[in-house]
Write a protein that holds these residues in place. Sequence first.
Motif, PDB file in Angstrom:
ATOM      1  N   PRO A  54      50.537 -10.774  24.697  1.00 43.03           N
ATOM      2  CA  PRO A  54      51.085 -10.045  23.553  1.00 43.03           C
ATOM      3  C   PRO A  54      50.066  -9.189  22.802  1.00 43.03           C
ATOM      4  O   PRO A  54      50.449  -8.264  22.094  1.00 43.03           O
ATOM      5  CB  PRO A  54      51.657 -11.139  22.654  1.00 43.03           C
ATOM      6  CG  PRO A  54      50.975 -12.384  23.079  1.00 43.03           C
ATOM      7  CD  PRO A  54      50.641 -12.221  24.529  1.00 43.03           C
ATOM      8  N   ASP A  55      48.786  -9.464  22.967  1.00 36.84           N
ATOM      9  CA  ASP A  55      47.760  -8.636  22.335  1.00 36.84           C
ATOM     10  C   ASP A  55      47.233  -7.563  23.278  1.00 36.84           C
ATOM     11  O   ASP A  55      46.333  -6.795  22.924  1.00 36.84           O
ATOM     12  CB  ASP A  55      46.596  -9.504  21.843  1.00 36.84           C
ATOM     13  CG  ASP A  55      46.998 -10.398  20.679  1.00 36.84           C
ATOM     14  OD1 ASP A  55      47.951 -10.036  19.951  1.00 36.84           O
ATOM     15  OD2 ASP A  55      46.374 -11.451  20.491  1.00 36.84           O
ATOM     16  N   GLY A  56      47.784  -7.520  24.476  1.00 37.33           N
ATOM     17  CA  GLY A  56      47.332  -6.564  25.487  1.00 37.33           C
ATOM     18  C   GLY A  56      47.963  -5.196  25.311  1.00 37.33           C
ATOM     19  O   GLY A  56      48.592  -4.902  24.293  1.00 37.33           O
ATOM     20  N   PRO A  57      47.800  -4.340  26.317  1.00 37.83           N
ATOM     21  CA  PRO A  57      48.285  -2.962  26.223  1.00 37.83           C
ATOM     22  C   PRO A  57      49.797  -2.866  26.140  1.00 37.83           C
ATOM     23  O   PRO A  57      50.522  -3.719  26.649  1.00 37.83           O
ATOM     24  CB  PRO A  57      47.767  -2.310  27.502  1.00 37.83           C
ATOM     25  CG  PRO A  57      47.432  -3.422  28.416  1.00 37.83           C
ATOM     26  CD  PRO A  57      47.141  -4.623  27.574  1.00 37.83           C
ATOM     27  N   ILE A  58      50.231  -1.802  25.494  1.00 34.72           N
ATOM     28  CA  ILE A  58      51.657  -1.507  25.311  1.00 34.72           C
ATOM     29  C   ILE A  58      51.934  -0.125  25.872  1.00 34.72           C
ATOM     30  O   ILE A  58      51.162   0.809  25.646  1.00 34.72           O
ATOM     31  CB  ILE A  58      52.030  -1.550  23.817  1.00 34.72           C
ATOM     32  CG1 ILE A  58      51.880  -2.971  23.289  1.00 34.72           C
ATOM     33  CG2 ILE A  58      53.438  -1.026  23.589  1.00 34.72           C
ATOM     34  CD1 ILE A  58      51.958  -3.064  21.788  1.00 34.72           C
TER      35      ILE A  58
END
Length: 80
Positions: A54-58
């Motif tokens: 969830p803190d990774g790339p979007i």
Amino acid sequence: MTTHTRTLTGPDLDGVATWFKSSYSSGSGNNCVEVADLTHTAHRAVAIRDSKDPDGPIMLVAPERFAALVEGVRDGRLTA
């Protein structure tokens, strides 16, 4: 859609995005995708991320492109 010169990550959208897990995501922790409707924000897009990170790339996708993706998967034109 807003153009970014850096990668968006989960914390960038804290308080902005409400994430929804795909109904096709398994409970086993594999192949989980989450989406957030950001069409009402300055981004004017649909956000996609890996629910395991969830803190990774979007990835931001234009709404009409996201709709085409969903339609293609539903009617079998797009498969894994």
